[in-house]
Motif scaffolding. Structure first.
Motif, mmCIF file in Angstrom:
data_model
loop_
_atom_site.group_PDB
_atom_site.id
_atom_site.type_symbol
_atom_site.label_atom_id
_atom_site.label_comp_id
_atom_site.label_asym_id
_atom_site.label_seq_id
_atom_site.Cartn_x
_atom_site.Cartn_y
_atom_site.Cartn_z
ATOM 1 N N THR A 227 -8.001 -35.042 42.220
ATOM 2 C CA THR A 227 -8.016 -34.676 43.643
ATOM 3 C C THR A 227 -7.562 -35.844 44.511
ATOM 4 O OG1 THR A 227 -10.376 -35.269 43.751
ATOM 5 C CG2 THR A 227 -9.842 -32.967 43.327
ATOM 6 N N VAL A 228 -6.732 -36.708 43.930
ATOM 7 C CA VAL A 228 -6.339 -37.931 44.641
ATOM 8 C C VAL A 228 -5.584 -37.619 45.931
ATOM 9 C CG1 VAL A 228 -4.130 -38.213 43.429
ATOM 10 C CG2 VAL A 228 -5.348 -40.239 44.277
ATOM 11 N N ASP A 229 -4.897 -36.483 45.975
ATOM 12 C CA ASP A 229 -4.136 -36.129 47.173
ATOM 13 C C ASP A 229 -5.047 -35.815 48.355
ATOM 14 O OD1 ASP A 229 -4.852 -33.880 45.545
ATOM 15 O OD2 ASP A 229 -3.645 -32.602 46.840
ATOM 16 N N LEU A 230 -6.321 -35.509 48.079
ATOM 17 C CA LEU A 230 -7.277 -35.224 49.156
ATOM 18 C C LEU A 230 -7.909 -36.494 49.710
ATOM 19 C CD1 LEU A 230 -9.117 -32.147 47.581
ATOM 20 C CD2 LEU A 230 -7.196 -32.134 49.188
ATOM 21 N N ASP A 231 -7.697 -37.615 49.007
ATOM 22 C CA ASP A 231 -8.224 -38.915 49.437
ATOM 23 C C ASP A 231 -9.737 -38.883 49.591
ATOM 24 O OD1 ASP A 231 -7.878 -41.604 49.997
ATOM 25 O OD2 ASP A 231 -7.769 -41.293 52.156
ATOM 26 N N ASP A 232 -10.406 -38.176 48.687
ATOM 27 C CA ASP A 232 -11.861 -38.108 48.681
ATOM 28 C C ASP A 232 -12.406 -38.889 47.493
ATOM 29 O OD1 ASP A 232 -12.024 -36.601 50.965
ATOM 30 O OD2 ASP A 232 -11.947 -34.696 49.892
ATOM 31 N N SER A 233 -13.734 -38.935 47.369
ATOM 32 C CA SER A 233 -14.329 -39.718 46.289
ATOM 33 C C SER A 233 -15.693 -39.169 45.910
ATOM 34 C CB SER A 233 -14.457 -41.177 46.707
ATOM 35 O OG SER A 233 -15.256 -41.292 47.877
ATOM 36 N N ASN A 234 -16.122 -39.511 44.699
ATOM 37 C CA ASN A 234 -17.476 -39.196 44.251
ATOM 38 C C ASN A 234 -18.428 -40.258 44.780
ATOM 39 O OD1 ASN A 234 -16.377 -37.120 42.667
ATOM 40 N ND2 ASN A 234 -16.122 -38.473 40.907
#
Length: 493
Positions: A227-234
């Protein structure tokens, strides 16, 4: 392939917990499905033993109690948004999903067009649905969403949305892709049901991140890579830690929106059944892992695949450097490099020694097979043939498809079909092999082993054609390419 996940245990645990949630809320549950409802190949890659259709198989065990609602964002219809893995628009995929669900015996309650504001393309799609006899509901943009709770949970907010009439205890809300309004649809239904005196609840069907694996476990890192394109993280779920003193992993967007979601549920029903975003999820994946080492290695390989996929996309489009940098950070975090797969070094060495594009594949038994570019076969075709011969136990030097059989196809491509490349693509090579199998016992033996390559990893020293990549993916072979083109051109087909 080594197995690290008990698929049957997972299906049984998920079904049991969903039944418990239905009972918890008095007999009706709106279940938001995150990720792909079926063909979940990411999960199959990082959890070896997970079947891509596990979720839908789990639902089939509850089929008599299930009703499916599909949501689609009107803005995505207007933009002709395309599902990347299938190459079809979201509206077309909605129809595809309905066909599949109906063929499996599920009741499809209709389609919800969310964020509807009279977009012309959305109106066309709505009329198309109605002409097909499909019930269509409209949900509207809500000013102040998601923070103006008083307005959202009112007759001018959720109250304006069309009420979806459902008849089953378990209402599954799914969509062609992210941002389709699944959660808002569930909460809107809770609002309408509560006004009608109907007891109902909401939960999320989750797979990733796996809440009871460590934050830095490769499986959870692989989800960030996906999901790197969403620029989110766990992140660690702070609400769960505070409420129960237990450290769990969740997605930052779910954690950020939880206070708002909790407030909405309190406003709708008077109290919230959940103390944390982890509470909301139904995710038994971590409890079905049987071999952590196998799962870790598979997840590390997935992180590397995502790196090369993103690097290739950046090469094609000229954008994505930020995503590449994040993936490099995630690889460091997982303790892997771009040469994690032995197929890469083998492919690059083969190119160096032959002076032409080459490929390599790791077979199920660990052997690494290579393929080179020739006058008649491209690297992808050559690798496919060599890999099939290897798994079939056929001598690598044995010529299975004669040049006399290949050359007429090459001439047809250049003389009649205006192709500049006479070499056979992998799909054409497979067809030629299939034709040969009618009269050649060895060719027939080789083609019987096509299924043995499913799950193998292939690497190419250049970006291969979309035709070759499609065929490899149909065969279930994971493909990575060095981010460089075979020829220096401005336009690449």
């Amino acid at each position: 392939m080594r197995i690290g996940f008990d698929n049957d245990k997972y299906i049984a645990l998920q079904a049991e917990h969903i039944r418990n949630r239905i009972d918890q809320f008095g007999g009706k549950l709106y279940l938001e499905f995150g990720g792909k409802l079926f063909d979940d190949h990411h999960a199959a890659r990082v959890l070896p033993g997970f079947e891509p259709d596990s979720k839908i198989r789990m639902l089939q065990s509850l089929v008599d109690d299930v009703e499916i609602i599909i949501t689609i964002n009107a803005n995505d219809i207007e933009k002709n948004k395309v599902r990347g893995d299938l190459g079809i628009t979201y509206d077309e995929d909605s129809l595809r999903l309905m066909d599949i669900f109906r063929s499996m015996g599920f009741l499809v309650g209709g389609v919800v067009i969310t964020h509807y504001a009279s977009q012309p393309a959305a109106d066309l799609f709505r009329r198309r649905l109605e002409s097909l006899g499909i019930t269509c509901y409209l949900h509207y943009p809500i000013s102040g969403y998601p923070y103006d709770i008083n307005h959202i949970v009112s007759d001018e907010g959720y109250g304006k949305n069309e009420y979806i009439k459902t008849t089953k205890p378990l209402v599954v809300v799914t969509a062609p892709g992210p941002g389709s309004g699944k959660m808002a649809t569930c909460l809107s239904q809770l609002y309408h049901d509560h006004k009608r005196g109907i007891d109902a609840g909401y939960a999320k069907y989750e797979t990733f991140p796996v809440w009871n694996l460590p934050l830095n476990h490769p499986v959870n890192i692989a989800y960030e890579a996906a999901t790197v394109d969403l620029d989110d993280s766990n992140i660690i779920d702070p609400f769960h830690l505070e409420a129960y003193g237990v450290s769990t992993v969740n997605y930052n967007r779910d954690v950020e929106i939880f206070p708002v979601l909790k407030a909405m549920m309190e406003r709708i029903a008077g109290s919230s059944p959940y103390q944390s975003p982890t509470d909301m999820g139904v995710n038994m994946a971590g409890l079905a892992i049987t071999d952590d080492e196998v799962v870790r290695e598979a997840a590390k390989m997935e992180i590397v695949r995502r790196y090369f996929q993103t690097a290739v996309e950046a090469k094609r489009t000229g954008v994505g450097e930020k995503s590449i940098e994040k993936l490099e950070m995630l690889m460091n975090q997982a303790g892997v490099t771009s040469s994690f797969s032995p197929a890469r070094s083998a492919a690059l060495l083969k190119e160096q020694t032959t002076g032409a594009p080459a490929g390599a594949m790791v077979l199920p038994d660990g052997r690494v097979i290579t393929g080179k570019t020739s006058d008649l076969l491209g690297a992808a075709s050559s690798l496919l043939m060599n890999a099939l011969k290897a798994v079939a136990g056929v001598d690598d030097d044995l010529l299975i498809i004669s040049d006399q059989a290949i050359e007429p196809i090459c001439r047809l491509k250049t003389d009649r079909l205006a192709s500049k490349n006479p070499r056979l693509h992998s799909d054409e090579t497979l067809i030629a092999l299939s034709i040969s199998s009618a009269t050649d016992d060895i060719a027939a033996k080789v083609i019987e082993h096509v299924g043995d390559l499913r799950g193998c990893d292939a690497f190419f020293s250049v970006i291969i054609s979309s035709t070759d990549e499609r065929l490899y993916r149909k065969l279930g072979i994971n493909v990575c390419c060095e981010p460089k083109f075979e020829q220096h051109s401005y336009y690449h087909k």
